[in-house]
Design a protein around this motif. Structure first.
Motif, PDB file in Angstrom:
ATOM      1  N   UNK A 164     135.641  -5.554   8.281  1.00 21.19           N
ATOM      2  CA  UNK A 164     134.304  -5.042   8.581  1.00 21.19           C
ATOM      3  C   UNK A 164     133.479  -6.087   9.332  1.00 21.19           C
ATOM      4  N   UNK A 165     133.553  -7.329   8.875  1.00 22.55           N
ATOM      5  CA  UNK A 165     132.795  -8.407   9.514  1.00 22.55           C
ATOM      6  C   UNK A 165     133.266  -8.629  10.949  1.00 22.55           C
ATOM      7  N   UNK A 166     134.578  -8.646  11.145  1.00 19.34           N
ATOM      8  CA  UNK A 166     135.117  -8.875  12.486  1.00 19.34           C
ATOM      9  C   UNK A 166     134.735  -7.743  13.432  1.00 19.34           C
ATOM     10  N   UNK A 167     134.850  -6.514  12.957  1.00 16.63           N
ATOM     11  CA  UNK A 167     134.493  -5.369  13.799  1.00 16.63           C
ATOM     12  C   UNK A 167     133.010  -5.410  14.154  1.00 16.63           C
ATOM     13  N   UNK A 168     132.169  -5.789  13.200  1.00 19.65           N
ATOM     14  CA  UNK A 168     130.728  -5.862  13.454  1.00 19.65           C
ATOM     15  C   UNK A 168     130.413  -6.910  14.513  1.00 19.65           C
ATOM     16  N   UNK A 169     131.035  -8.078  14.395  1.00 19.52           N
ATOM     17  CA  UNK A 169     130.779  -9.158  15.355  1.00 19.52           C
ATOM     18  C   UNK A 169     131.265  -8.772  16.746  1.00 19.52           C
ATOM     19  N   UNK A 170     132.503  -8.308  16.841  1.00 22.24           N
ATOM     20  CA  UNK A 170     133.054  -7.976  18.156  1.00 22.24           C
ATOM     21  C   UNK A 170     132.325  -6.797  18.799  1.00 22.24           C
ATOM     22  N   UNK A 171     131.917  -5.834  17.986  1.00 18.64           N
ATOM     23  CA  UNK A 171     131.170  -4.696  18.521  1.00 18.64           C
ATOM     24  C   UNK A 171     129.812  -5.145  19.042  1.00 18.64           C
ATOM     25  N   UNK A 172     129.132  -6.003  18.285  1.00 15.52           N
ATOM     26  CA  UNK A 172     127.809  -6.470  18.713  1.00 15.52           C
ATOM     27  C   UNK A 172     127.902  -7.258  20.016  1.00 15.52           C
ATOM     28  N   UNK A 173     128.936  -8.074  20.153  1.00 19.10           N
ATOM     29  CA  UNK A 173     129.094  -8.860  21.373  1.00 19.10           C
ATOM     30  C   UNK A 173     129.431  -7.961  22.560  1.00 19.10           C
ATOM     31  N   UNK A 174     130.205  -6.923  22.302  1.00 17.57           N
ATOM     32  CA  UNK A 174     130.526  -5.965  23.357  1.00 17.57           C
ATOM     33  C   UNK A 174     129.271  -5.238  23.834  1.00 17.57           C
ATOM     34  N   UNK A 175     128.408  -4.858  22.883  1.00 17.74           N
ATOM     35  CA  UNK A 175     127.142  -4.203  23.232  1.00 17.74           C
ATOM     36  C   UNK A 175     126.261  -5.151  24.041  1.00 17.74           C
ATOM     37  N   UNK A 176     126.154  -6.380  23.580  1.00 20.54           N
ATOM     38  CA  UNK A 176     125.357  -7.392  24.280  1.00 20.54           C
ATOM     39  C   UNK A 176     125.829  -7.555  25.722  1.00 20.54           C
ATOM     40  N   UNK A 177     127.133  -7.654  25.898  1.00 14.51           N
ATOM     41  CA  UNK A 177     127.689  -7.815  27.243  1.00 14.51           C
ATOM     42  C   UNK A 177     127.401  -6.593  28.106  1.00 14.51           C
ATOM     43  N   UNK A 178     127.610  -5.400  27.564  1.00 13.93           N
ATOM     44  CA  UNK A 178     127.430  -4.180  28.359  1.00 13.93           C
ATOM     45  C   UNK A 178     125.976  -3.988  28.784  1.00 13.93           C
TER      46      UNK A 178
END
Length: 321
Positions: free
Chosen positions: A161-175
């Motif tokens: 859950x933690x990994x998915x949250x971090x990677x998803x947030x960074x993907x959103x930030x980049x997009x």
């Protein structure tokens, strides 16, 4: 599970003259325990760090960046509850920041749920981004309320859950923000990164930022390779690399540790950040060197274990008559 907390021995009720020495001894013992734990966990910490996605160089930042970085560190150290909570707060601030940049400042006072939906209604974000924001918001709420269902999650579940949250947030930030980058030239990007790192070390040595020059060099190498296709690991370790010619003094910064001068090499069109010794500074004073002047100089660097030039130093320099 019981709570067992007795790291510090309480000397206040003991009439001992060398109490401070005993406390110092206990601290040294704790340092040993901590270093032993770190040594045992180092491979696992590094492996978890490697699970986090890289998103490259993005100029637009806000307060949320510190939280994202701290969440990454928390995850790397296996603190999954902290990572989930931090990334949830980071994404809320990220969403507010984006709303403000989109001239929707009125959404700052709304709840994250309403803010996300309003941005979607306004077509400021697409459905995929809205779904990602909502997913992270839900995980954050689960942490805040800490209900029985969340308490019962296994360590493996929390890690995922933690990994998915971090990677998803960074993907959103980049997009949301990568398209707003003003720098596109690889050399300009490298210079921007180095300037930011130097400023960070002096003015914002925050736990969670780039750890040290070693990690910075690794990040810089990867960014340059991604942007240019060129690996700046130029030689084997412990090789002496030299540059000589006419340089322009772009900046003299005696506030840094070590003190530093920025020299622009006309021949290759690149800037070098050169450490200054006390003898160098004394000679510069005698020559009355100032920013904007040209000098004839020879500088050198010893490649580090990554095969990259690390600290640059001056072999010799003179004014141009």
């Amino acid at each position: 599970m019981s709570y067992f907390d007795s790291t510090k021995f309480d000397y206040k009720d003991i009439n001992i003259d060398d109490c401070e020495e005993l406390i110092k001894r206990d601290k040294e013992a704790y340092k040993f325990s901590l270093s032993k734990w770190f040594e045992d966990e180092l491979n696992a910490i590094t492996d978890r760090k490697w699970e986090i996605d890289n998103i490259g160089f993005i100029e637009e930042t806000g307060g949320f960046i510190k939280l994202i970085k701290e969440a990454e560190l928390s995850y790397s150290f296996g603190a999954y509850y902290s990572a989930i909570a931090l990334i949830g707060v980071a994404c809320e601030d990220l969403c507010k920041h984006f709303a403000n940049l989109s001239n929707e400042e009125h959404l700052s006072d709304e709840s994250q749920f309403i803010r996300i939906n309003k941005l979607k209604e306004l077509n400021a974000i697409d459905q995929a981004t809205a779904d990602d924001f909502h997913l992270i918001r839900k995980h954050r709420n689960d942490i805040l309320h800490f209900n029985d269902g969340f308490k019962e999650k296994t360590t493996s579940d929390l890690k995922s859950l933690a990994l998915k949250s971090i990677n998803t947030s960074k993907s959103v930030y980049k997009s949301l923000f990568e398209k707003h980058n003003q720098q596109s030239n690889p050399q300009e990007i490298s210079n921007k990164i180095m300037e930011d790192f130097s400023r960070q070390i002096v003015y914002d040595p925050y736990y969670g930022n780039t750890l040290n020059q070693e990690e910075f060099a690794m990040k810089l190498r990867n960014i340059v390779a991604k942007e240019t296709g060129i690996d700046i690991a130029i030689a084997d370790a412990n090789q002496k690399i030299e540059q000589a010619g006419i340089f322009r003094i772009d900046e003299i910064d005696l506030r840094l540790d070590p003190k530093e001068i920025t020299l622009f090499n006309y021949d290759i069109g690149e800037s070098f950040y050169v450490d200054l010794s006390e003898c160098d500074i004394e000679k510069m004073g005698n020559l009355e060197l100032k920013e904007g002047q040209n000098i004839v100089a020879k500088i050198f660097s010893i490649t580090n274990h990554q095969g990259m030039t690390a600290a640059w130093k001056i072999s010799s320099f003179e004014c141009i008559a």
